[in-house]
Design a protein around this motif. Sequence first.
Motif, PDB file in Angstrom:
ATOM      1  N   CYS A  13       0.615  -1.216   0.028  1.00 23.88           N
ATOM      2  CA  CYS A  13      -0.089  -0.056   0.061  1.00 23.88           C
ATOM      3  C   CYS A  13       0.980   1.301  -0.072  1.00 23.88           C
ATOM      4  O   CYS A  13       0.944   2.102  -0.799  1.00 23.88           O
ATOM      5  N   ARG A  14       1.533   1.525   1.406  1.00 28.86           N
ATOM      6  CA  ARG A  14       1.963   3.005   1.330  1.00 28.86           C
ATOM      7  C   ARG A  14       3.301   2.736   0.258  1.00 28.86           C
ATOM      8  O   ARG A  14       3.526   4.203  -0.153  1.00 28.86           O
ATOM      9  N   SER A  15       4.425   2.187   0.587  1.00 25.42           N
ATOM     10  CA  SER A  15       5.581   2.490  -0.018  1.00 25.42           C
ATOM     11  C   SER A  15       5.511   2.348  -1.584  1.00 25.42           C
ATOM     12  O   SER A  15       6.228   3.171  -2.355  1.00 25.42           O
ATOM     13  N   PRO A  16       4.384   1.564  -2.186  1.00 31.86           N
ATOM     14  CA  PRO A  16       4.409   1.464  -3.558  1.00 31.86           C
ATOM     15  C   PRO A  16       3.975   2.910  -4.090  1.00 31.86           C
ATOM     16  O   PRO A  16       4.427   3.498  -5.081  1.00 31.86           O
ATOM     17  N   PHE A  17       2.923   3.459  -3.185  1.00 32.97           N
ATOM     18  CA  PHE A  17       2.475   4.787  -3.596  1.00 32.97           C
ATOM     19  C   PHE A  17       3.275   5.897  -3.426  1.00 32.97           C
ATOM     20  O   PHE A  17       3.497   6.773  -4.539  1.00 32.97           O
ATOM     21  N   ALA A  18       4.202   5.523  -2.396  1.00 32.97           N
ATOM     22  CA  ALA A  18       5.089   6.810  -1.988  1.00 32.97           C
ATOM     23  C   ALA A  18       6.231   6.868  -3.102  1.00 32.97           C
ATOM     24  O   ALA A  18       6.548   7.694  -3.622  1.00 32.97           O
ATOM     25  N   VAL A 112       3.054   7.396   8.943  1.00 35.99           N
ATOM     26  CA  VAL A 112       2.142   7.476   7.999  1.00 35.99           C
ATOM     27  C   VAL A 112       1.353   5.991   8.104  1.00 35.99           C
ATOM     28  O   VAL A 112       1.915   4.772   7.991  1.00 35.99           O
ATOM     29  N   SER A 113       0.126   6.134   8.805  1.00 38.12           N
ATOM     30  CA  SER A 113      -0.412   4.945   9.197  1.00 38.12           C
ATOM     31  C   SER A 113      -1.020   3.965   8.077  1.00 38.12           C
ATOM     32  O   SER A 113      -1.318   4.342   7.071  1.00 38.12           O
ATOM     33  N   ASP A 114      -0.819   2.558   8.418  1.00 43.46           N
ATOM     34  CA  ASP A 114      -1.290   1.696   7.588  1.00 43.46           C
ATOM     35  C   ASP A 114      -2.734   1.511   7.437  1.00 43.46           C
ATOM     36  O   ASP A 114      -3.368   1.448   8.428  1.00 43.46           O
ATOM     37  N   PRO A 115      -3.262   1.571   6.120  1.00 43.09           N
ATOM     38  CA  PRO A 115      -4.899   1.528   6.000  1.00 43.09           C
ATOM     39  C   PRO A 115      -5.235   0.273   5.924  1.00 43.09           C
ATOM     40  O   PRO A 115      -6.610   0.013   5.635  1.00 43.09           O
ATOM     41  N   ILE A 116      -4.491  -0.758   5.984  1.00 41.91           N
ATOM     42  CA  ILE A 116      -4.840  -2.055   5.802  1.00 41.91           C
ATOM     43  C   ILE A 116      -6.053  -2.506   6.853  1.00 41.91           C
ATOM     44  O   ILE A 116      -5.801  -2.080   7.985  1.00 41.91           O
ATOM     45  N   GLY A 117      -7.114  -3.033   6.264  1.00 39.18           N
ATOM     46  CA  GLY A 117      -8.360  -3.212   7.118  1.00 39.18           C
ATOM     47  C   GLY A 117      -9.105  -2.000   7.271  1.00 39.18           C
ATOM     48  O   GLY A 117     -10.208  -2.405   8.113  1.00 39.18           O
ATOM     49  N   LYS A 118      -9.013  -0.913   6.635  1.00 37.79           N
ATOM     50  CA  LYS A 118      -9.917   0.227   6.698  1.00 37.79           C
ATOM     51  C   LYS A 118     -10.636   0.391   5.631  1.00 37.79           C
ATOM     52  O   LYS A 118     -10.157  -0.465   4.548  1.00 37.79           O
ATOM     53  N   ASP A 119     -11.546   1.522   5.609  1.00 35.64           N
ATOM     54  CA  ASP A 119     -12.519   1.715   4.444  1.00 35.64           C
ATOM     55  C   ASP A 119     -11.440   2.706   3.508  1.00 35.64           C
ATOM     56  O   ASP A 119     -10.694   2.845   3.698  1.00 35.64           O
ATOM     57  N   ASP A 120     -12.392   2.700   2.264  1.00 33.53           N
ATOM     58  CA  ASP A 120     -11.612   3.479   1.334  1.00 33.53           C
ATOM     59  C   ASP A 120     -11.248   4.886   1.744  1.00 33.53           C
ATOM     60  O   ASP A 120     -10.218   5.477   1.179  1.00 33.53           O
ATOM     61  N   ALA A 121     -11.864   5.557   2.380  1.00 33.65           N
ATOM     62  CA  ALA A 121     -11.504   6.734   3.019  1.00 33.65           C
ATOM     63  C   ALA A 121     -10.168   6.762   3.603  1.00 33.65           C
ATOM     64  O   ALA A 121      -9.201   7.804   3.369  1.00 33.65           O
TER      65      ALA A 121
END
Length: 140
Positions: A13-18, A112-121
Amino acid sequence: MHKLLTVCLGNYCRSPFAALALTCRGGTEVSVRSAGLIGKWQDQPANPSMVNAARRLGHDLTGHRGQQITLHMLDWADTVLAMDTAVLGTLQAICGEANAVKLRLYLGDRDVSDPIGKDDAAFNDCAVLIEAGTALHISP
């Protein structure tokens, strides 16, 4: 050319987008790679919610394939950007003295908080935060 390596837990999630956001901002002035501490998503595409969040910001993350960090990657990088303090701590434990001076938090003083398991927002908020953070590493 400055070489940046972004690192999160799974390179999902995070590092690929960064890495993508830094590449888009830096153009030919930077070379950016991403990796994860674990290989769970090795050779897998980025999380679909992050792909969608990237798309909303005008970026195409569909070509990403996950990879686990190696010592070669650490040696390659001029700067290693950890997405949170837990990742930074693990990197400090594995990287050795020569690479320790390269380690930094992506946002400088916060995670940068990990969004895994959270909603699209949560993914959208994460992507916006990561994109804004590019200014800390690449001048306009």
